[in-house]
Design a protein around this motif. Structure first.
Motif, PDB file in Angstrom:
ATOM      1  N   PRO A 130      32.990 -15.345 -12.069  1.00 35.17           N
ATOM      2  CA  PRO A 130      31.408 -14.617 -12.251  1.00 35.17           C
ATOM      3  C   PRO A 130      30.599 -15.619 -12.458  1.00 35.17           C
ATOM      4  O   PRO A 130      30.574 -16.306 -13.518  1.00 35.17           O
ATOM      5  CB  PRO A 130      31.441 -13.157 -11.990  1.00 35.17           C
ATOM      6  CG  PRO A 130      32.012 -12.183 -13.232  1.00 35.17           C
ATOM      7  CD  PRO A 130      32.729 -13.506 -13.384  1.00 35.17           C
ATOM      8  N   PRO A 131      29.589 -15.565 -11.948  1.00 32.23           N
ATOM      9  CA  PRO A 131      28.554 -16.379 -12.520  1.00 32.23           C
ATOM     10  C   PRO A 131      28.257 -16.570 -13.845  1.00 32.23           C
ATOM     11  O   PRO A 131      27.812 -17.656 -14.462  1.00 32.23           O
ATOM     12  CB  PRO A 131      27.027 -16.556 -11.853  1.00 32.23           C
ATOM     13  CG  PRO A 131      27.105 -15.313 -11.020  1.00 32.23           C
ATOM     14  CD  PRO A 131      28.631 -14.991 -10.618  1.00 32.23           C
ATOM     15  N   LEU A 132      27.302 -16.032 -13.970  1.00 29.73           N
ATOM     16  CA  LEU A 132      27.011 -16.095 -15.930  1.00 29.73           C
ATOM     17  C   LEU A 132      28.026 -15.872 -16.450  1.00 29.73           C
ATOM     18  O   LEU A 132      27.870 -17.328 -17.604  1.00 29.73           O
ATOM     19  CB  LEU A 132      25.944 -14.937 -16.264  1.00 29.73           C
ATOM     20  CG  LEU A 132      25.031 -14.153 -17.466  1.00 29.73           C
ATOM     21  CD1 LEU A 132      26.628 -13.824 -18.425  1.00 29.73           C
ATOM     22  CD2 LEU A 132      25.006 -15.365 -18.037  1.00 29.73           C
ATOM     23  N   LEU A 198      20.315 -14.049 -12.972  1.00 33.71           N
ATOM     24  CA  LEU A 198      19.867 -13.692 -11.847  1.00 33.71           C
ATOM     25  C   LEU A 198      21.248 -13.547 -10.702  1.00 33.71           C
ATOM     26  O   LEU A 198      21.230 -12.303 -10.386  1.00 33.71           O
ATOM     27  CB  LEU A 198      18.308 -14.784 -10.961  1.00 33.71           C
ATOM     28  CG  LEU A 198      18.401 -14.247 -10.084  1.00 33.71           C
ATOM     29  CD1 LEU A 198      17.861 -12.992  -9.493  1.00 33.71           C
ATOM     30  CD2 LEU A 198      16.984 -14.900  -9.291  1.00 33.71           C
ATOM     31  N   GLU A 199      21.652 -14.702 -10.976  1.00 33.73           N
ATOM     32  CA  GLU A 199      22.879 -14.805 -10.055  1.00 33.73           C
ATOM     33  C   GLU A 199      23.960 -13.297 -10.448  1.00 33.73           C
ATOM     34  O   GLU A 199      24.567 -12.600  -9.427  1.00 33.73           O
ATOM     35  CB  GLU A 199      23.513 -15.754 -10.629  1.00 33.73           C
ATOM     36  CG  GLU A 199      22.971 -17.269 -10.060  1.00 33.73           C
ATOM     37  CD  GLU A 199      23.854 -18.626 -10.569  1.00 33.73           C
ATOM     38  OE1 GLU A 199      24.536 -18.634  -9.759  1.00 33.73           O
ATOM     39  OE2 GLU A 199      22.674 -19.659 -11.303  1.00 33.73           O
ATOM     40  N   ALA A 200      23.848 -13.452 -11.578  1.00 37.08           N
ATOM     41  CA  ALA A 200      25.000 -12.147 -12.057  1.00 37.08           C
ATOM     42  C   ALA A 200      24.110 -11.381 -11.531  1.00 37.08           C
ATOM     43  O   ALA A 200      25.255 -10.361 -11.446  1.00 37.08           O
ATOM     44  CB  ALA A 200      24.991 -11.772 -13.726  1.00 37.08           C
ATOM     45  N   TYR A 214      20.030  -4.223 -12.128  1.00 34.93           N
ATOM     46  CA  TYR A 214      20.276  -5.192 -13.815  1.00 34.93           C
ATOM     47  C   TYR A 214      21.054  -4.404 -14.484  1.00 34.93           C
ATOM     48  O   TYR A 214      21.501  -3.225 -14.786  1.00 34.93           O
ATOM     49  CB  TYR A 214      18.480  -4.047 -13.861  1.00 34.93           C
ATOM     50  CG  TYR A 214      17.324  -3.961 -13.225  1.00 34.93           C
ATOM     51  CD1 TYR A 214      16.485  -5.250 -13.594  1.00 34.93           C
ATOM     52  CD2 TYR A 214      17.167  -3.460 -12.089  1.00 34.93           C
ATOM     53  CE1 TYR A 214      15.044  -5.618 -12.391  1.00 34.93           C
ATOM     54  CE2 TYR A 214      16.262  -4.151 -10.911  1.00 34.93           C
ATOM     55  CZ  TYR A 214      15.586  -5.065 -11.077  1.00 34.93           C
ATOM     56  OH  TYR A 214      14.108  -4.967 -10.406  1.00 34.93           O
ATOM     57  N   ILE A 215      20.918  -5.756 -15.586  1.00 34.06           N
ATOM     58  CA  ILE A 215      22.023  -5.155 -16.358  1.00 34.06           C
ATOM     59  C   ILE A 215      21.246  -5.337 -17.362  1.00 34.06           C
ATOM     60  O   ILE A 215      20.232  -4.731 -18.241  1.00 34.06           O
ATOM     61  CB  ILE A 215      23.288  -6.488 -16.694  1.00 34.06           C
ATOM     62  CG1 ILE A 215      23.597  -6.793 -15.761  1.00 34.06           C
ATOM     63  CG2 ILE A 215      23.993  -6.286 -18.617  1.00 34.06           C
ATOM     64  CD1 ILE A 215      24.300  -8.482 -15.913  1.00 34.06           C
ATOM     65  N   SER A 408      30.675  -9.060 -20.307  1.00 38.16           N
ATOM     66  CA  SER A 408      31.299  -8.170 -19.991  1.00 38.16           C
ATOM     67  C   SER A 408      30.811  -7.379 -18.721  1.00 38.16           C
ATOM     68  O   SER A 408      32.080  -6.872 -18.227  1.00 38.16           O
ATOM     69  CB  SER A 408      31.815  -7.340 -21.696  1.00 38.16           C
ATOM     70  OG  SER A 408      30.365  -6.166 -21.835  1.00 38.16           O
ATOM     71  N   ALA A 409      29.799  -6.468 -18.852  1.00 33.38           N
ATOM     72  CA  ALA A 409      28.746  -6.132 -17.084  1.00 33.38           C
ATOM     73  C   ALA A 409      29.713  -6.453 -16.551  1.00 33.38           C
ATOM     74  O   ALA A 409      30.070  -6.181 -15.601  1.00 33.38           O
ATOM     75  CB  ALA A 409      27.747  -5.850 -17.526  1.00 33.38           C
ATOM     76  N   GLU A 410      29.382  -8.601 -16.019  1.00 35.27           N
ATOM     77  CA  GLU A 410      29.864  -9.035 -15.194  1.00 35.27           C
ATOM     78  C   GLU A 410      30.698  -9.038 -14.739  1.00 35.27           C
ATOM     79  O   GLU A 410      31.446  -8.655 -13.229  1.00 35.27           O
ATOM     80  CB  GLU A 410      28.311 -10.232 -14.939  1.00 35.27           C
ATOM     81  CG  GLU A 410      29.115 -10.901 -14.100  1.00 35.27           C
ATOM     82  CD  GLU A 410      28.941 -12.466 -14.221  1.00 35.27           C
ATOM     83  OE1 GLU A 410      27.909 -13.275 -13.308  1.00 35.27           O
ATOM     84  OE2 GLU A 410      29.332 -13.058 -15.066  1.00 35.27           O
ATOM     85  N   THR A 411      31.316  -9.054 -15.996  1.00 32.72           N
ATOM     86  CA  THR A 411      32.653  -9.654 -15.489  1.00 32.72           C
ATOM     87  C   THR A 411      33.576  -7.796 -14.753  1.00 32.72           C
ATOM     88  O   THR A 411      34.813  -7.857 -14.483  1.00 32.72           O
ATOM     89  CB  THR A 411      33.926  -9.306 -17.166  1.00 32.72           C
ATOM     90  OG1 THR A 411      33.230 -11.296 -17.289  1.00 32.72           O
ATOM     91  CG2 THR A 411      35.484  -9.346 -16.973  1.00 32.72           C
TER      92      THR A 411
END
Length: 715
Positions: A130-132, A198-200, A214-215, A408-411
């Motif tokens: 993912p992006p971030l 933002l991408e994430a 939102y993360i 890790s949230a995005e993953t």
């Protein structure tokens, strides 16, 4: 991620020699090569080894069917089919959508093919990252020198100290290099929602079926406060699940809102039930408002979904019935409901937006998905003011977020996308279902007693089981049809001592004994009730962990049946008070605690304690203002009647508030105090079994002290 699986071609030297050359070329490029025995072996390897980054096979032998089977496991995985001049390329449109590449068998072509495999592998890794996370990986690999925070400078500072080197070696270089400053512009801003951040968030929103996500880097405790600060202006009235997490009680202490409580059910086991359907109706809410000082029609509602014990709502009913502008589902314990069909209609983000309403859902990504602790998310569906919401977001979000938590949230979201994600959640459900059936089997085959499990009698298929009003297994009186459902991955083991009707039996084994036994053998229980233990079958639970739990339960039964001495069966407990436990056997301890529970009639006490709420003398906000001004005293817990509690009082079990700040226990709600005193008495009688009661202070001489409002003449 450098493993390539090759299916050996059969019966032709002109095929075998190019494959041998390709093996050597790929090895030089750093790939590890494995050779499955057959197609079934290849599929099992792909299913159970996430590091496989490609599969090579002979098109004439395997072709379309193998591609389809691999695609169902991982539609992103590159597939390499070798053909010869006579091969038939009957590739349909569906296969053209697959990540499928063709090469011809030819000698001396291995180096070129290996370079292509390297290129396609890099593209595969780029696709699934993912992006971030991708931007963070790139930044770390670039190894830039910074003259900004954090002060350890990618770990360099740790290497200048002996103890620092221990820390550095334990956590690893890349973990520390990824701990970067918000000043790193190429990573964007978590607070301004720009760049890769933002991408994430857009990536997460698409994954979880929300319109905006939102993360949050400091847990759902903070996510809940962010939503509440935006959705409930000071002076407004809010409907709040009395089952609520303590973070929502803290929200009420921070902002001057008037709470009106939605009261959930309990059963005799102390298992947290849901809020009955009637509580969501306009008539019921009007009654509550009339009984609450300064209350007006609520602007917001907070519902805990799922409950701690794994009960999910039919959220469509709540969304369409509750007549409030916004609804917040605190879904800390179920961040996976968007990824398996058994959870359809049971999550905050399920279905379409509701006209005129905003739906919020907060999730603890770290609790049951693969993310670092404190990784959390807010999902939103409906129209809201992004700028104002972000002010509430920034009130609670640090200006120095840990980028490892964000990544890790995005993953965790990336892991749930597509077929691999659905398979992850499906495997979790299947493992829980298998464990449940094994407990049933052992119970049927074992002589004498064995553990039971809280579930319907027949559980053949993976599903969320409804709490039907015409069934007794769940123990909830007057349950509503098509309202509450048991999540299969939340497994509650029952110990002897109470039947399904909530009646205490002559003998029993309190669950706390089993929890201590398991803990001494490396198995940690999520939650312990009087006669029940909760276990979470998250995606990280494998057969090894599941079998360790099974063995722990069977070992407990064997040891209990032998009536071993406490010092031999529970050495850590014995060490807490050797004199008290010196000659005690496990039967004596179990029956002693059980008789204490019988004497106090714990099931009745629990039901009554949650049936009548203490009287609200002031809002939690008003009470906290008195507390910060020092207008408080302390008293023994058994003297609490008629006094206004300064703190939230929250016993474990069951883990939800029984008294809110600003509330007073009266004679009418005396059962609340009797329940608390009963919990205290077990610890007074049996060392090592002291109850953890938040909002109280346990003194060295065993007294539980509670903060209360100081009388005006004493202020």
């Amino acid at each position: 991620m450098n493993i390539i699986a090759i299916m050996r071609p059969e019966g032709a030297y002109y095929k075998e020699e190019p494959i041998r050359e390709l093996d050597s070329a790929l090895t030089l490029l750093g790939f590890q090569i494995i050779y499955p025995r057959d197609r079934a072996d290849l599929l099992k390897l792909i299913e159970n080894n996430a590091r496989i980054c490609g599969a090579i096979f002979d098109w004439d032998q395997h072709s379309e069917e193998l591609c389809t089977e691999i695609n169902e496991l991982n539609e992103y995985l590159p597939l390499y089919a070798f053909i010869n001049t006579h091969s038939t390329l009957d590739v349909d449109v569906n296969e053209m959508r697959m990540v499928l590449y063709f090469f011809e068998y030819a000698l001396s072509a291995a180096d070129d093919i290996a370079k292509r495999v390297r290129q396609y592998t890099d593209e595969y890794i780029d696709t699934i990252t993912p992006p971030l996370t991708k931007a963070l990986f790139t930044y770390v690999e670039e190894g830039k020198y910074t003259f900004c925070t954090p002060g350890h400078m990618a770990g360099t500072a740790f290497l200048k100290s002996p103890v620092g080197t221990l820390f550095y070696d334990f956590f690893g270089a890349k973990t520390l290099k990824a701990d970067v400053s918000i000043s790193v512009t190429e990573l964007g801003s978590l607070l301004d929602h720009t760049g890769p951040h933002l991408e994430a968030e857009e990536y997460i929103a698409r994954t979880f079926g929300s319109e905006q996500s939102y993360i949050v880097t400091n847990g759902t405790s903070t996510a809940n406060k962010i939503v509440g600060m935006y959705a409930a202006p000071a002076g407004s009235t809010v409907l709040i699940d009395r089952n609520c997490h303590k973070s929502l009680a803290h929200l009420m202490m921070m902002t001057n809102i008037v709470p009106v409580y939605l009261r959930p059910n309990r059963n005799a086991y102390g298992i947290l039930g849901g809020i009955p359907q009637r509580e969501f109706t306009r008539e019921s809410i009007e009654e509550k408002i009339a009984q609450t000082a300064n209350a007006s029609w609520p602007v917001h509602a907070v519902i805990t979904n799922s409950t701690y014990d794994g009960l999910l709502y039919n959220t469509d009913y709540i969304k369409n019935t509750l007549d409030v502008p916004s609804i917040h589902f605190d879904s800390a314990w179920v961040p996976y409901t968007n990824f398996h069909p058994i959870y359809d209609g049971k999550s905050g983000m399920s279905g379409e937006r509701i006209p005129g309403k905003v739906i919020y859902e907060t999730q603890s990504t770290h609790k049951l998905l693969a993310a670092f602790s404190q990784a959390s998310m807010i999902h939103i569906k409906g129209d809201y003011n992004e700028s104002t919401f972000n002010e509430a977001y920034m009130m609670h979000t640090t200006t120095s977020p840990n980028y490892g938590i964000v990544a890790s949230a995005e993953t965790a979201a990336a892991m749930l996308r597509g077929n691999p994600g659905r398979r992850l959640i499906n495997r979790s459900v299947e493992r829980a279902l298998h464990f449940r059936k094994e407990i049933q089997r052992l119970r049927e085959e074992t002589d004498g007693w064995f553990f039971d499990i809280w579930q319907p009698e027949h559980i053949d298929e993976a599903e969320c089981w409804p709490l039907d009003p015409d069934q007794n297994w769940h123990g909830f009186a007057n349950a509503d049809a098509d309202h509450m459902y048991l999540d299969p991955i939340k497994v509650t083991i029952l110990t002897p001592g109470m039947n399904e009707m909530g009646k205490l039996e002559e003998e029993g084994i309190p669950a706390a004994l089993v929890a201590k036994f398991l803990d001494e053998r490396g198995v940690v229980v999520e939650k312990t009730g009087p006669y029940n233990l909760l276990f979470l079958f998250s995606i990280g639970i494998d057969k090894t962990k599941s079998m360790s739990l099974m063995r722990g339960l069977t070992d407990f039964k064997r040891s209990y049946d032998l009536n071993l001495r406490v010092k031999n069966m529970l050495p850590d407990l014995y060490a807490e008070d050797p004199d008290f436990y010196r000659n005690m056997r496990i039967h004596d301890l179990a029956q002693g605690i059980h008789k204490l529970i019988v004497r106090h009639d714990l099931p009745r006490l629990m039901l009554e304690a949650f049936d009548v709420l203490p009287e609200m003398k002031m809002t939690p906000y008003e009470m906290f203002q008195h507390q910060v001004r020092g207008h408080i005293d302390e008293c023994d817990i058994d003297e609490l009647i008629g006094k206004v509690s300064a703190n939230m009082i929250l016993p474990y079990p069951p883990g939800v508030p029984v008294v809110m700040p600003g509330e007073m226990i009266t004679e009418e709600s005396r059962a609340v105090l009797d329940f608390l005193i009963m919990l205290c008495s077990i610890g007074e009688r049996y060392p090592g079994f002291e109850t953890d009661i938040h909002g109280t202070r346990l003194t060295e001489d065993g007294r539980y002290l509670v903060k209360i409002l100081k009388l005006p003449e004493a202020q």
